[in-house]
Design an enzyme around this catalytic site. Structure first.
Site, PDB file in Angstrom:
ATOM      1  N   ASP A  10       0.858  -1.211   0.033  1.00  0.00           N
ATOM      2  CA  ASP A  10       0.084  -0.099   0.141  1.00  0.00           C
ATOM      3  C   ASP A  10       0.798   1.303  -0.089  1.00  0.00           C
ATOM      4  O   ASP A  10       1.841   1.090   0.451  1.00  0.00           O
ATOM      5  CB  ASP A  10      -0.965  -0.049   1.292  1.00  0.00           C
ATOM      6  CG  ASP A  10      -1.752   1.052   1.406  1.00  0.00           C
ATOM      7  OD1 ASP A  10      -2.576   1.581   0.515  1.00  0.00           O
ATOM      8  OD2 ASP A  10      -1.606   1.853   2.364  1.00  0.00           O
ATOM      9  N   ASP A  12      -0.326   5.145   0.720  1.00  0.00           N
ATOM     10  CA  ASP A  12      -0.607   6.177   1.667  1.00  0.00           C
ATOM     11  C   ASP A  12      -1.142   5.475   3.238  1.00  0.00           C
ATOM     12  O   ASP A  12      -1.685   4.697   3.477  1.00  0.00           O
ATOM     13  CB  ASP A  12      -1.870   7.011   1.332  1.00  0.00           C
ATOM     14  CG  ASP A  12      -1.985   8.238   2.067  1.00  0.00           C
ATOM     15  OD1 ASP A  12      -1.109   8.666   3.062  1.00  0.00           O
ATOM     16  OD2 ASP A  12      -2.751   9.259   1.762  1.00  0.00           O
ATOM     17  N   LYS A 182      -9.014  -2.869  -3.492  1.00  0.00           N
ATOM     18  CA  LYS A 182      -8.856  -3.512  -2.100  1.00  0.00           C
ATOM     19  C   LYS A 182     -10.055  -3.462  -1.522  1.00  0.00           C
ATOM     20  O   LYS A 182     -10.651  -2.009  -1.228  1.00  0.00           O
ATOM     21  CB  LYS A 182      -7.759  -2.938  -1.505  1.00  0.00           C
ATOM     22  CG  LYS A 182      -6.496  -3.445  -2.099  1.00  0.00           C
ATOM     23  CD  LYS A 182      -5.227  -2.875  -1.541  1.00  0.00           C
ATOM     24  CE  LYS A 182      -5.309  -1.232  -1.447  1.00  0.00           C
ATOM     25  NZ  LYS A 182      -4.200  -0.545  -0.959  1.00  0.00           N
ATOM     26  N   ASP A 207      -1.264  -0.599   5.934  1.00  0.00           N
ATOM     27  CA  ASP A 207      -1.492   0.082   7.230  1.00  0.00           C
ATOM     28  C   ASP A 207      -3.101   0.085   7.659  1.00  0.00           C
ATOM     29  O   ASP A 207      -3.464   0.591   8.729  1.00  0.00           O
ATOM     30  CB  ASP A 207      -1.323   1.609   7.366  1.00  0.00           C
ATOM     31  CG  ASP A 207      -2.087   2.493   6.443  1.00  0.00           C
ATOM     32  OD1 ASP A 207      -2.028   2.333   5.322  1.00  0.00           O
ATOM     33  OD2 ASP A 207      -2.836   3.307   6.910  1.00  0.00           O
TER      34      ASP A 207
END
Length: 257
Positions: A10, A12, A182, A207
């Site tokens: 990922d 951000d 996702k 995250d």
């Protein structure tokens, strides 16, 4: 700890946080490059092209990758439409990072009788666009949602995401969309395929438990939750299904060539 042959990552909250760099993220990418391990940034963001994302990584965060290392929900949408082979006419609610790529892939714009209606984030969406999308789906166009994200975190707070726009059209058509991004299988299967590996050989790093980690859990891919962004450490003990690994920082992760 397993030796993984490839990484899905990922952006951000994992590699950077908004406009702020995450130094451990940069070091993590550089270790993968030094180990010559294949990796792919997998993002639900459809407003930016892979070239734009790669340019931003270099300019703002001193992370240097080719556009081919960036796999967006836009690219996954194109791959899905090509696989479905329903036709080549499309109407899109979205921004240039989505529309330009779809048209460049050979699809033709059609507002009246498209084969596909694709809905992504559009900061300049109008009621008329919603009308065109609704009528086209009622006529039989395949309804595709680029990603289910209801909100986007910004400095102003949580603002409407692509999922919010998609929900409006779902209500007006009484039709459920095919979601691409996702945590859905479509983008994950395509990303693994792009690496040329199997699900057992790769790990998803992110995250956000709801998108990144669920993308792994729902699709048979090991997961690494890094507590540098969306999901806080306090939430970890109560997660309904544990990630394969949890780290406070990507500096804790050992990469084996």
């Amino acid at each position: 700890m397993k030796n993984y042959q490839g990484y899905l990552i990922d952006l951000d909250g994992t590699i950077y946080l908004g406009k702020e760099p995450i130094p451990a993220g940069k070091r993590f990418v550089e270790q993968l490059q030094q180990a010559k391990l294949p990796f792919l940034f997998v993002t639900n963001n459809t407003t930016k092209s892979p070239e734009t994302v790669a340019h931003r990584l270099a300019k703002e965060f001193d992370i240097h990758v080719t556009p081919e290392k960036v796999y967006t929900a836009s690219l996954a949408t194109i791959d899905y439409m090509k696989d479905t082979n329903k036709g080549n006419k499309v109407f899109v609610i979205g921004e240039s990072g989505l529309i330009d790529l779809i048209l460049a892939a050979g699809f033709e714009w059609d507002e009246q009788t498209p084969d596909y209606v694709v809905v992504g984030l559009d900061s300049e969406v109008t009621y008329e666009k919603f009308v065109l999308a609704t009528l086209a789906i009622q006529k039989g166009a395949l309804f595709i949602g680029t990603n289910p994200d209801k909100n986007i975190p910004t400095e102003r707070g949580l603002i409407p995401g692509a999922g919010a726009l998609i929900s409006l059209i779902e209500t007006s058509t009484q039709t459920k969309p095919v979601f691409i991004g996702k945590p859905e299988a479509i983008i994950m299967n395509k990303a693994v395929s792009h690496l040329g590996l199997t699900k057992e050989q790769v790990i998803m790093v992110g995250d956000n438990y709801e998108t990144d980690i669920q993308a792994g859990l729902k699709n048979g891919i090991d997961t690494l939750l890094v507590l540098s962004g969306f999901t806080p450490k306090t939430a970890v003990p109560d997660l309904p299904e544990a990630p394969t690994y949890v780290v406070d920082s990507l500096d804790e992760w050992v990469i084996h060539p």
